[in-house]
Motif scaffolding. Structure first.
Motif, short mmCIF file in Angstrom:
data_model
loop_
_atom_site.label_atom_id
_atom_site.label_comp_id
_atom_site.label_asym_id
_atom_site.label_seq_id
_atom_site.Cartn_x
_atom_site.Cartn_y
_atom_site.Cartn_z
N GLN A 5 -7.05 -1.49 2.32
CA GLN A 5 -6.18 -1.38 1.35
C GLN A 5 -7.00 -1.56 -0.09
O GLN A 5 -7.51 -2.57 -0.15
CB GLN A 5 -4.92 -2.16 1.44
CG GLN A 5 -4.21 -1.99 2.51
CD GLN A 5 -2.85 -2.91 2.58
OE1 GLN A 5 -3.06 -4.18 2.74
NE2 GLN A 5 -1.52 -2.58 2.59
N SER A 56 1.17 3.64 3.71
CA SER A 56 0.92 2.41 4.33
C SER A 56 0.75 2.51 5.74
O SER A 56 0.05 2.11 6.47
CB SER A 56 1.42 0.93 4.01
OG SER A 56 3.08 1.19 4.15
N ASP A 82 2.97 -3.95 2.16
CA ASP A 82 3.31 -2.56 2.47
C ASP A 82 3.65 -2.18 0.92
O ASP A 82 4.44 -2.53 0.23
CB ASP A 82 4.58 -2.39 3.13
CG ASP A 82 4.90 -1.12 3.20
OD1 ASP A 82 4.62 -0.31 2.49
OD2 ASP A 82 6.06 -0.67 4.01
N PRO A 83 2.54 -1.41 0.37
CA PRO A 83 2.79 -1.18 -0.95
C PRO A 83 3.09 0.22 -1.42
O PRO A 83 2.89 0.81 -2.53
CB PRO A 83 1.38 -1.18 -1.64
CG PRO A 83 0.51 -0.88 -0.37
CD PRO A 83 1.37 -1.30 0.84
N ASP A 84 4.11 0.68 -0.43
CA ASP A 84 4.56 1.97 -0.53
C ASP A 84 5.32 2.28 -1.65
O ASP A 84 5.31 3.40 -2.46
CB ASP A 84 5.45 2.56 0.64
CG ASP A 84 4.56 2.95 1.85
OD1 ASP A 84 3.32 3.23 1.63
OD2 ASP A 84 5.14 3.23 3.02
N ALA A 92 2.85 3.14 -4.60
CA ALA A 92 1.90 3.93 -4.44
C ALA A 92 0.89 4.66 -5.29
O ALA A 92 -0.33 4.36 -5.01
CB ALA A 92 2.19 5.05 -3.21
N GLY A 98 -0.92 1.77 -3.96
CA GLY A 98 -0.81 1.84 -2.33
C GLY A 98 -1.80 2.78 -1.77
O GLY A 98 -1.56 3.01 -0.51
#
Length: 519
Positions: free
Chosen positions: A102, A237, A264-266, A269, A273
């Motif tokens: 990531q 992610s 979870d950086p959706d 994004a 992300g």
């Protein structure tokens, strides 16, 4: 220190490249004179590449960070890619040049590259208003709503405060819900204030995808990852989690590294992300340094890409008559560095276990990318700065590992005021005085419950529970992130004449921090 302030300062210190990109900072190796690109002898480059193993080993020994990957570009060639350490503590699987990390906020210049591709095709202009393409994006100032542009949002100059949306994402709101809540946030002066905003940039990325008639995630694949041969990169992610060769995030607690809680950086994004490898990002760096071409193929129009490298807002003002300011382009820090060169750079930081950086010196055709699977402690920046110094000057201009460690360490010290109740702490009321529902249009409804003699604040659409610890009177402390167990924030109830809570101040985002409470 309030946990929210820790996050903001990390953005300033790490993402702003505060050490390497500070014009006028002392250079023990002598005055900086930028020579032409051809003045860096190939033998010096080769010697520097030969020392990377030692540079990484020294930083890993000093910090304990579990895994590192490094890529170096010079002269339109990827001249070095290598992994070090392990993907996950307790397992033998090694980090390699194809290991997916990531990349956190290093996503910003990567996503601005894809938007530049669309600009070059005439789909929209950097100075076009965003609102016609994303009508749900409404600001508290109608003028800003109508006039804010793609460039404004990618340069962090919209006036949207940097905290906006961050806490909403953490407690479970998705991208659309966060956009709907931006309208309640008071703004700083438009186009006169630099404020690092994940969700301002995310709004521009979403608007660009609407123009293209696709999702942002597919936009990245269509405009950049596919054409550039970045076969292991994604803005989803789920794709990162599905990769067998994946670096797991780690956090440092009490001086020891452990597997982090994951991220979870959706929702953000475009700003944070993306996942990638040093192999892929080295190709992306080559594209940057070659003005949008890669392996003889034009991927991004040169003029559209050049706008991303052009200063659009003053990030840090000069500190004296012999210094110059630091600037932000469109997804890039743009500075003159301690060596005297123009430097394009950006870092990424997840406190849940990712720290990344990319440093490009376009005059030399030089680029370095470093990815780590540990929380942000300055290790990635130290490695990158040492490699750049080695290539350009034949040796480091300072001990970057120590310099970055000293810079970052104070940010993780607990706030002594909140670590324990004050000596003369006032007692809390009966817990029933605080129980109820507290809400405002920005945060939605929080519920306060009493469970086994302790108050619990339930936040977000899923009611995520946060135990409250009494501090003094009607104030309590809260640990908002498990990866930062020493970082407490304070919340304070206001009690009405009937002895029940009428409001709750959760701190953080000014202008939306007070919630109205009912039993």
């Amino acid at each position: 220190m309030d946990r929210r302030i820790v996050v903001v300062l990390l953005l300033v210190v790490l993402l702003g490249g505060a050490l390497a990109c500070s014009p006028g900072s002392p250079d023990p190796a002598g005055p900086a004179t930028a020579p032409p690109a051809t003045d860096v002898p190939q033998a010096q480059v080769d010697d520097a590449l030969g020392r990377i193993d030692d540079v990484v080993a020294a930083t890993m020994r000093a910090t304990g960070v579990p895994g590192v990957a490094v890529g170096v570009v010079h002269g339109d060639r990827t001249v070095f890619t290598k992994g070090y350490g392990v993907r996950e503590l307790g397992k033998p699987d090694p980090i390699g040049p194809g290991t997916v990390f990531q990349i956190a906020s290093l996503s910003k210049p990567v996503s601005s590259t894809a938007l530049a591709a669309l600009v070059g095709k005439g789909r929209f202009g950097w100075d076009d208003p965003v609102h016609p393409h994303l009508p749900e994006l409404v600001f508290s100032d109608p003028y800003v709503t109508e006039h804010v542009t793609f460039a404004d949002l990618y340069a962090h100059r919209s006036g949207l405060p940097g905290l906006t949306g961050n806490r909403l994402e953490e407690i479970g709101y998705d991208r659309a819900a966060i956009f709907e809540r931006i309208r309640y946030v008071p703004l700083d002066p438009f186009r006169a204030t630099y404020s690092y905003s994940n969700f301002g940039m995310t709004a521009a990325g979403e608007a660009a995808a609407r123009v293209a008639g696709t999702t942002f995630e597919d936009l990245m694949q269509q405009e950049l990852f596919g054409p550039a041969g970045m076969t292991s990169s994604s803005a989803r992610s789920a794709d990162y989690r599905a990769r067998p060769d994946r670096a797991t995030g780690h956090i440092r607690v009490g001086g020891s590294w452990q597997i982090g809680p994951g991220r979870d950086p959706d929702a953000q994004a475009p700003a944070g992300g993306i996942s990638s490898t040093v192999e892929d990002l080295s190709r992306w760096i080559r594209l940057q340094l070659a003005g949008g071409e890669l392996d003889g193929t034009r991927i991004v129009a040169e003029e559209a890409l050049a706008e991303t490298h052009t200063p659009h807002i003053l990030r840090t003002p000069p500190t004296g008559p012999e210094t110059i300011g630091a600037f932000y382009g469109l997804g890039w820090n743009v500075d003159v560095d301690h060596l005297g060169y123009v430097r394009w750079s950006h870092s990424g930081a997840f406190t849940t276990g990712a720290a990344t950086t990319a440093v490009l010196l376009p005059e030399l055709g030089l680029g370095v990318v470093v990815l780590t699977n540990g929380s942000p402690i300055g290790a990635a920046e130290a490695i990158a700065d040492t490699i750049v110094d080695d290539v350009v000057r034949g040796g480091p201009t300072r001990d970057w590992t120590t310099a970055w460690a000293e810079r970052v360490a104070p940010l993780f010290q607990p706030d002594p005021e909140l670590a324990a109740p004050p000596p003369n702490a006032a007692p809390a009321r009966d817990l029933s005085a605080y129980v109820g529902t507290c809400s405002n249009p920005y945060y939605g409804a929080f519920t306060v419950t009493a469970e086994d003699g302790q108050l619990v604040l339930h936040e977000g659409p899923g009611g995520r529970p946060f135990p409250l610890t009494h501090w003094s009177g009607d104030s309590f402390t809260i640990i908002e992130s498990p990866e930062l167990p020493d970082q407490r924030s304070k919340v304070t109830f206001t009690i009405g004449p009937d002895g029940r809570a009428t409001s709750l101040d959760v701190g953080g985002q000014p202008g939306v921090n007070v919630l109205t409470c009912t039993p």
